[in-house]
Scaffold this motif. Structure first.
Motif, short mmCIF file in Angstrom:
data_model
loop_
_atom_site.label_atom_id
_atom_site.label_comp_id
_atom_site.label_asym_id
_atom_site.label_seq_id
_atom_site.Cartn_x
_atom_site.Cartn_y
_atom_site.Cartn_z
N UNK A 39 6.18 -6.90 -10.66
CA UNK A 39 5.59 -5.66 -10.12
C UNK A 39 5.25 -5.82 -8.64
N UNK A 40 4.73 -6.98 -8.25
CA UNK A 40 4.38 -7.22 -6.84
C UNK A 40 5.65 -7.16 -5.98
N UNK A 41 6.68 -7.90 -6.40
CA UNK A 41 7.92 -7.92 -5.62
C UNK A 41 8.57 -6.54 -5.60
N UNK A 42 8.61 -5.87 -6.73
CA UNK A 42 9.20 -4.54 -6.81
C UNK A 42 8.48 -3.56 -5.88
N UNK A 43 7.15 -3.60 -5.88
CA UNK A 43 6.37 -2.70 -5.02
C UNK A 43 6.53 -3.06 -3.55
N UNK A 44 6.62 -4.34 -3.23
CA UNK A 44 6.81 -4.72 -1.84
C UNK A 44 8.17 -4.23 -1.34
N UNK A 45 9.21 -4.41 -2.14
CA UNK A 45 10.54 -3.94 -1.75
C UNK A 45 10.57 -2.41 -1.65
N UNK A 46 9.87 -1.74 -2.54
CA UNK A 46 9.80 -0.27 -2.48
C UNK A 46 9.09 0.17 -1.20
N UNK A 47 7.97 -0.47 -0.86
CA UNK A 47 7.25 -0.15 0.36
C UNK A 47 8.07 -0.42 1.61
N UNK A 48 8.85 -1.51 1.60
CA UNK A 48 9.73 -1.82 2.73
C UNK A 48 10.77 -0.72 2.86
N UNK A 49 11.34 -0.28 1.75
CA UNK A 49 12.36 0.77 1.79
C UNK A 49 11.76 2.08 2.32
N UNK A 50 10.56 2.38 1.88
CA UNK A 50 9.90 3.60 2.39
C UNK A 50 9.66 3.50 3.89
N UNK A 101 0.83 -1.21 0.00
CA UNK A 101 0.00 0.00 0.00
C UNK A 101 0.86 1.26 0.00
N UNK A 102 1.99 1.24 0.73
CA UNK A 102 2.88 2.40 0.77
C UNK A 102 3.45 2.72 -0.61
N UNK A 103 3.59 1.68 -1.43
CA UNK A 103 4.12 1.91 -2.78
C UNK A 103 3.02 2.12 -3.81
N UNK A 104 1.75 2.19 -3.32
CA UNK A 104 0.65 2.48 -4.22
C UNK A 104 -0.02 1.27 -4.82
N UNK A 105 0.26 0.07 -4.32
CA UNK A 105 -0.31 -1.16 -4.87
C UNK A 105 -1.23 -1.78 -3.82
N UNK A 106 -2.46 -2.08 -4.21
CA UNK A 106 -3.40 -2.73 -3.31
C UNK A 106 -3.51 -4.20 -3.69
N UNK A 107 -3.30 -5.07 -2.71
CA UNK A 107 -3.42 -6.51 -2.93
C UNK A 107 -4.32 -7.07 -1.84
N UNK A 108 -5.31 -7.83 -2.25
CA UNK A 108 -6.25 -8.39 -1.28
C UNK A 108 -5.57 -9.48 -0.45
N UNK A 109 -6.17 -9.79 0.68
CA UNK A 109 -5.64 -10.83 1.56
C UNK A 109 -5.63 -12.18 0.84
N UNK A 110 -6.67 -12.47 0.10
CA UNK A 110 -6.73 -13.76 -0.61
C UNK A 110 -5.68 -13.83 -1.72
N UNK A 111 -5.43 -12.72 -2.41
CA UNK A 111 -4.41 -12.71 -3.46
C UNK A 111 -3.02 -12.90 -2.85
N UNK A 112 -2.76 -12.24 -1.73
CA UNK A 112 -1.48 -12.39 -1.05
C UNK A 112 -1.33 -13.81 -0.51
N UNK A 113 -2.39 -14.36 0.00
CA UNK A 113 -2.38 -15.74 0.48
C UNK A 113 -2.03 -16.71 -0.65
N UNK A 114 -2.58 -16.46 -1.84
CA UNK A 114 -2.29 -17.31 -3.01
C UNK A 114 -0.83 -17.21 -3.41
N UNK A 115 -0.24 -16.04 -3.27
CA UNK A 115 1.18 -15.85 -3.60
C UNK A 115 2.08 -16.61 -2.62
N UNK A 116 1.65 -16.68 -1.36
CA UNK A 116 2.46 -17.32 -0.32
C UNK A 116 2.26 -18.83 -0.24
N UNK A 117 1.35 -19.38 -1.02
CA UNK A 117 1.09 -20.82 -0.98
C UNK A 117 2.18 -21.62 -1.67
N UNK A 118 2.16 -22.93 -1.40
CA UNK A 118 3.05 -23.88 -2.07
C UNK A 118 2.71 -23.91 -3.55
#
Length: 164
Positions: A147-158, A118-135
């Motif tokens: 784009x997801x990884x890039x935005x997450x790293x950008x948000x972490x940096x911010x 969210x800090x990097x301007x990207x909204x991801x639902x809980x279910x979408x994030x859960x799907x990314x973290x699954x096996x």
């Protein structure tokens, strides 16, 4: 997104010094010289192979070392050391595995990850994030795009380095 770009962004976010980078690689069972590290940390040209400067295996070894540096060695119930997992069996899995291993190393919750996005301007639902973290073999698994990884790293940096 190149493998070394992931490493460069992690280094910037957590302000990791060269000597600490070498230590983290060593925890992941990779021995590098300072000069080899500096080659890895140079920005690659846009049209080069994803793993030209840093192999998929060495990126995962760094992430495993990062987990150990932050949380210590994982042990089973008998106190025996549990070997690190190697899940980056293809380029398509790099982003998902990177997100999972950062989440483990830093003990983040899905709420933390959503906040970073969210800090990097990207909204991801809980279910979408859960799907990314699954096996990868789970029926609801979803590959994470660059784009997801890039935005997450950008948000972490911010979050860690400030909004300036």
């Amino acid at each position: 997104m190149n493998n070394n770009d992931i490493l460069i962004r992690l280094r910037y976010t957590f302000d990791i010094k060269d000597s600490d980078m070498l230590d983290i690689f060593a925890l992941g069972e990779v021995t590098l010289t300072l000069e080899e590290l500096r080659v890895i940390l140079r920005k690659q040209e846009p049209d080069t192979d994803r793993d030209q400067a840093l192999s998929r295996e060495n990126l995962e070894r760094f992430l495993n070392g990062f987990i150990i540096s932050q949380r210590g060695v994982k042990r089973d119930k008998e106190g025996q050391e549990v070997p690190a997992t190697f899940d980056m069996t293809s380029d398509a899995l790099i982003n998902n595995v990177t997100i999972k291993k950062i989440k483990i190393a830093m003990t983040y919750t899905t709420d933390h990850l959503q906040d970073f996005l969210a800090q990097s301007g990207k909204t991801v639902s809980t279910s979408e994030l859960s799907a990314i973290l699954r096996n990868k073999n789970h029926r609801n698994y979803k590959p994470a795009g660059d784009q997801i990884l890039r935005n997450m790293l950008k948000g972490m940096a911010l979050d860690y380095r400030g909004k300036s």
